[in-house]
Each structure stands twice: as structure tokens, then as C-alpha cells.
Scaffold this active site. Structure first.
Site, PDB file in Angstrom:
ATOM      1  N   HIS A 290       0.834  -1.215   0.000  1.00  0.00           N
ATOM      2  CA  HIS A 290       0.000   0.000   0.000  1.00  0.00           C
ATOM      3  C   HIS A 290       0.861   1.254   0.000  1.00  0.00           C
ATOM      4  O   HIS A 290       1.911   1.325   0.632  1.00  0.00           O
ATOM      5  CB  HIS A 290      -1.013  -0.010   1.158  1.00  0.00           C
ATOM      6  CG  HIS A 290      -0.450   0.047   2.545  1.00  0.00           C
ATOM      7  ND1 HIS A 290      -0.174   1.228   3.187  1.00  0.00           N
ATOM      8  CD2 HIS A 290      -0.151  -0.936   3.437  1.00  0.00           C
ATOM      9  CE1 HIS A 290       0.275   0.976   4.415  1.00  0.00           C
ATOM     10  NE2 HIS A 290       0.307  -0.324   4.582  1.00  0.00           N
ATOM     11  N   GLU A 336      -5.080   1.816   3.034  1.00  0.00           N
ATOM     12  CA  GLU A 336      -4.984   0.577   3.808  1.00  0.00           C
ATOM     13  C   GLU A 336      -5.057   0.860   5.291  1.00  0.00           C
ATOM     14  O   GLU A 336      -5.665   0.094   6.050  1.00  0.00           O
ATOM     15  CB  GLU A 336      -3.669  -0.147   3.473  1.00  0.00           C
ATOM     16  CG  GLU A 336      -3.508  -1.508   4.147  1.00  0.00           C
ATOM     17  CD  GLU A 336      -2.947  -1.456   5.561  1.00  0.00           C
ATOM     18  OE1 GLU A 336      -3.042  -2.464   6.278  1.00  0.00           O
ATOM     19  OE2 GLU A 336      -2.409  -0.401   5.955  1.00  0.00           O
ATOM     20  N   ASP A 364       3.498  -6.272   3.441  1.00  0.00           N
ATOM     21  CA  ASP A 364       3.121  -5.206   4.373  1.00  0.00           C
ATOM     22  C   ASP A 364       3.549  -5.547   5.788  1.00  0.00           C
ATOM     23  O   ASP A 364       2.865  -5.226   6.754  1.00  0.00           O
ATOM     24  CB  ASP A 364       1.615  -4.946   4.309  1.00  0.00           C
ATOM     25  CG  ASP A 364       1.199  -3.718   5.107  1.00  0.00           C
ATOM     26  OD1 ASP A 364       2.071  -2.878   5.406  1.00  0.00           O
ATOM     27  OD2 ASP A 364      -0.002  -3.593   5.444  1.00  0.00           O
ATOM     28  N   HIS A 434       4.207   2.814  12.486  1.00  0.00           N
ATOM     29  CA  HIS A 434       3.256   3.876  12.870  1.00  0.00           C
ATOM     30  C   HIS A 434       3.872   4.931  13.787  1.00  0.00           C
ATOM     31  O   HIS A 434       3.153   5.552  14.567  1.00  0.00           O
ATOM     32  CB  HIS A 434       2.011   3.288  13.548  1.00  0.00           C
ATOM     33  CG  HIS A 434       1.178   2.437  12.654  1.00  0.00           C
ATOM     34  ND1 HIS A 434      -0.030   1.893  13.075  1.00  0.00           N
ATOM     35  CD2 HIS A 434       1.352   2.022  11.374  1.00  0.00           C
ATOM     36  CE1 HIS A 434      -0.546   1.191  12.076  1.00  0.00           C
ATOM     37  NE2 HIS A 434       0.275   1.257  11.036  1.00  0.00           N
TER      38      HIS A 434
END
Length: 472
Positions: A290, A336, A364, A434
């Protein structure tokens, strides 16, 4: 019928008593698999050429350098943002310039959320400015913020046992890290569970395998009929500190300010390119990652690296002048991080042709040194994948693991299409995932070379076999 002794591939097998029809089916399957095994062994020279080009040839470090140029230029690529749409347009042109075929953009409606300014200040028992990252789709606080006492819990069970203490408070979750899948439920559902017992906000210990005072963001979802409260992630260190304070009976007060806003869905695109199949162009091996990311760091690891390794797989195959029997289709998904929004709309558009998809692949989970391939599919398909992975013996990456799922390919897997994910060091991955640390510095160009080699060999061979992967 008495048991039979059967000699196959240098091994004696004891076949149990069974009907003649069942015995014929068993023997027939062995003969078929032997033929497939011989067919796959014939790809050794092609696999070596792909590996050499990716690891030590002219394509060495290409995926890393391509990715660095994009993320250094554009930065993070949050769903609905100008950065993401700029990256999509750049990639559209890059794929055309690379000589890939049928390059196009498929429209998608995606969520748009903006973080705005945010802060969390501990006021009692001392002044302490806390590092936070608001969670995707969170609402904001009033302009003056929310000032409230804290209730620290380590699980949903503890929250429910102490529900009477939660009203009017900020719930802080200090859940232990037990792997991403199990622990992420606190990030995803923490605000809803806290709101159910009357909390005014929730702060969740970051879902991370390692921390140097680094908050990690991610998506969270509200629930119909439950009040929406602001929610953010805090560092592992602050969560543990507040847990220690609470265990001593210390009163903790926090002032939380968040300007987060949700906007109407906006336009975006899945980015698609192909190498058209020479014999069965309607049949597809899908290779993907993604392009969107969170709005911190550079989105290099999650999932710029997966998208660019997938692009590199097609580039390697094209550079060698190879054209498989089936179409190799690259998809760079959008949105995503908001729950597979782009891939769901892609699935809904293309599922009418589901019988033509041989394998769906998604990278991913980072691109550190790969350990192998995670796979979901029938036993017959798994046996074929194992033989394909044996072609990667020159770089000693041959393992096949369970659970080849991924957010963007799960729709296909649940419908019976075999699926595969690239697997590497997940503990290392979730240290950066993240967070502000998701930058090119977290990546190693040589490790990306190996990932690209694995991805290219598997996708090419599966696309070029005489038959599609069996689903039963």
C-alpha cells in the site's frame, strides 16, 4: 483390500486399505505432483538470474533508491491528504516510464482525517509534558481541552471490573505487549470500551515491541450507539510510569488537548500496472503493497518498502525480458491504514473474475531480511509453493509459514484464493511501525534487494506454471 507398498521419489509409502477409486486418485495425485515438481525445478536458471540481478547486478539497491526519492520528496501519505495524491501521480508516471503495461488509476472514495495540534500535560502529581499521537478517526477535544483524573487499567477485564471508578475520568490502558494482533485490539477498541463505562477520553499504551519514548499511532473505530470520546496513544514509558503511580495510590490528573477533525470522504486511487500474460492474459498473479501511510515519519517501512519491492519484482522480470503465461499485476493500494478501504473497493470491482486469480500477494510486514513466505491455501497449493521456495536456496530463504493473510488481500483469501505475505523480523518491524521512526533510516538497501528477489521469483514462477494454483 490389503495395504500396498508404493515407491515414489526414492521413498517407500504404505498405502492404507481403500477402494480402488480412492487408490487411483492417490496415485494420480502423486504423478501429477511429480510432474509439477519437475516443472518447477526447470526454473532454477531463471530464479538464479532474478536473484543475481536483484542482489548483485545492475538492479542492486534500486528499490531502496526509488523509495528514498519518493518519501524524501513527498513525505508521509495519509489517506485523503495532498501528499498521498501527489505520491499517486508520481507513481503513475514512474510506472509508465518503467515500461510496464496497462498502467492506470482506479478511483476510490477514502476517509479524510486531520490530526491538528495535540498535547497531553500531566498536572498531578507533577508537571510532565507527555508525547502522544492521536489515533486515526478520533474526534478532538473542546478548545480548552479535557482535564480529568486518570484511571489506569491493564486490560478490558480490569476496566469492566472497575467500571464504577471510570465515570468522568481519562482511562489509561497499560496493556502488556503480546504480539501485534492480540495487543492492537486495545488501540482499535479502547475508546469504545472506555466510553461504555463513562470515561471522557482514553490514552492507550503504544502497540510496540520496543520503545525509546516513541508513541505509535494507528486506526481506531467508534461504535454506533456509544459516545465518541477523544483517544490517543502514549509511550510505553509513560503508561508504565502511570501504572506505578496508580499502584501506590497516587492521584494522577491530565489535561488533554486534540484538534483532530474528520471530514467527508474524498477521492483517491489504487495504482495499477502489469506485465501482460503471454498465454493466459486473463489469469492473474497479483503482487501488492500500500502506498498510503500514517502522517508521521516518512511511511518508508509501512508500507513504502512493500509497495516498492512489489514494483521491483515486476521491474526485475521485465529487465530480464521474461513474460509469464499469466498476467503479473502490481497494485499499490490506497487507504490501507483506514482498514483496507482501497482494497475492499478493488475486490468489489474485480471479484466477478475471481476464478482467474491464481495467487494474491501482499508485502506489508516490513522489508528487513526476509525469513520466508507466509501462505494460506490448500495442501496441494502449499506443496507447490514449497517447491517454488526451494528455488531460493542460493540465498537461503526457503521457509513456508502459516497464515499468509494481509489487510489488502484478505477479501480474496476468504473467498478461496491462495494468498501469500513476505515475512521477516516482526519484532524489529513493530519497533518502528506507525511512529516518527518510520523513515528510510530504518531500512537497509541490501535487505530490500533480498526481499525483491524472493517476491520476483515467487510471482514469476507461479504466473508461468502450466496450471493455476489448486484451491482444493
Amino acid at each position: 483390500m490389503a495395504p500396498l507398498i508404493f515407491f515414489f521419489m526414492g521413498v517407500f509409502y504404505l498405502l492404507p486399505s481403500c477402494s480402488g477409486k480412492a487408490l487411483c486418485e492417490d496415485v494420480g495425485h502423486m504423478k501429477t505432483f511429480r510432474k509439477i515438481k519437475e516443472e518447477i525445478a526447470g526454473y532454477q536458471d531463471v530464479a538464479k538470474a532474478i536473484i543475481d540481478l536483484a542482489v548483485c547486478g545492475k538492479a542492486q539497491n534500486r528499490s531502496y533508491e526509488r523509495l528514498a526519492l519518493l518519501v524524501d520528496t513527498v513525505g508521509p501519505r495519509l489517506s485523503g491528504s495532498k501528499n498521498l495524491e501527489k505520491a499517486i501521480q508520481i507513481m503513475y508516471q514512474n510506472l509508465i516510464n518503467d515500461g510496464l503495461e496497462n498502467v492506470h488509476l482506479e478511483p476510490v472514495k477514502v476517509p479524510r482525517w486531520e490530526r491538528g495540534q495535540e498535547s497531553a500535560m500531566m498536572l498531578e502529581p507533577r508537571n510532565h509534558s507527555m508525547a502522544i499521537l492521536g489515533l486515526g478517526s478520533s474526534i478532538g477535544t473542546p478548545p480548552e481541552g479535557i482535564t480529568a483524573e486518570v484511571l489506569v487499567v491493564s486490560s478490558f477485564d480490569e476496566l469492566h471490573r472497575r467500571a464504577s471508578e471510570a465515570r468522568g475520568k481519562i482511562v489509561v490502558y497499560n496493556q502488556p505487549y503480546k504480539g501485534y494482533g492480540e495487543t492492537a485490539q486495545y488501540r482499535v477498541q479502547g475508546a469504545v470500551e472506555a466510553a461504555k463505562v463513562g470515561a471522557v477520553a482514553s490514552l492507550i499504551r503504544s502497540v510496540a515491541s520496543f520503545s525509546i519514548y516513541s508513541p505509535h499511532t494507528g486506526i481506531q473505530f467508534y461504535q454506533d450507539g456509544v459516545p465518541q470520546i477523544p483517544t490517543a496513544c502514549i509511550t510505553v514509558e509513560d503508561a508504565e510510569m502511570m501504572a506505578r503511580m496508580a499502584s501506590r495510590g497516587t492521584k494522577i490528573v491530565i489535561q488533554l488537548k486534540m484538534e483532530a477533525k474528520n471530514y467527508p470522504d474524498t477521492d483517491s486511487f489504487n495504482t495499477v500496472a502489469e506485465i501482460t500474460g503471454s498465454k493466459y492474459p486473463e489469469q492473474v498473479v497479483l503482487v501488492s503493497g500500500h502506498l498510503d501511510s500514517w502522517d508521521v515519519g516518512q511511511g518508508a517501512l509501512d508500507d513504502g518498502s512493500g509497495a516498492f519491492v512489489s514494483w521491483e519484482a515486476l521491474s526485475l522480470i521485465k529487465d530480464l525480458g521474461l513474460r509469464p503465461k499469466r498476467t503479473l499485476r502490481l497494485v499499490m493500494w490506497t487507504a490501507e491504514e483506514q482498514g483496507g478501504v482501497g482494497s475492499l473497493q478493488y475486490y468489489q470491482l474485480h471479484k466477478v473474475n475471481i476464478s482467474n486469480f491464481s495467487l494474491v500477494m501482499e508485502s506489508d510486514l516490513g522489508n528487513f531480511m526476509p525469513t520466508g513466505l507466509a501462505f494460506t491455501g490448500s495442501d496441494k497449493a502449499r506443496a507447490i509453493i514449497k517447491e517454488v521456495m526451494n528455488l531460493l536456496q542460493p540465498i537461503n530463504i526457503t521457509q513456508v509459514f502459516e497464515d499468509g493473510d494481509g489487510t489488502d488481500i484478505n477479501y480474496w483469501i476468504k473467498a478461496g484464493v491462495p494468498g501469500a505475505s513476505l515475512l521477516d523480523d516482526l519484532k524489529q518491524y513493530f519497533s518502528f511501525h506507525h511512529s516518527h521512526g518510520d523513515t528510510m533510516t530504518a531500512l537497509d538497501p541490501m535487505q530490500m534487494n533480498y526481499s525483491a528477489a524472493v517476491w520476483a521469483v515467487v510471482s514469476y514462477v507461479i504466473a508461468d506454471l502450466d496450471e493455476m494454483l489448486p484451491r482444493q
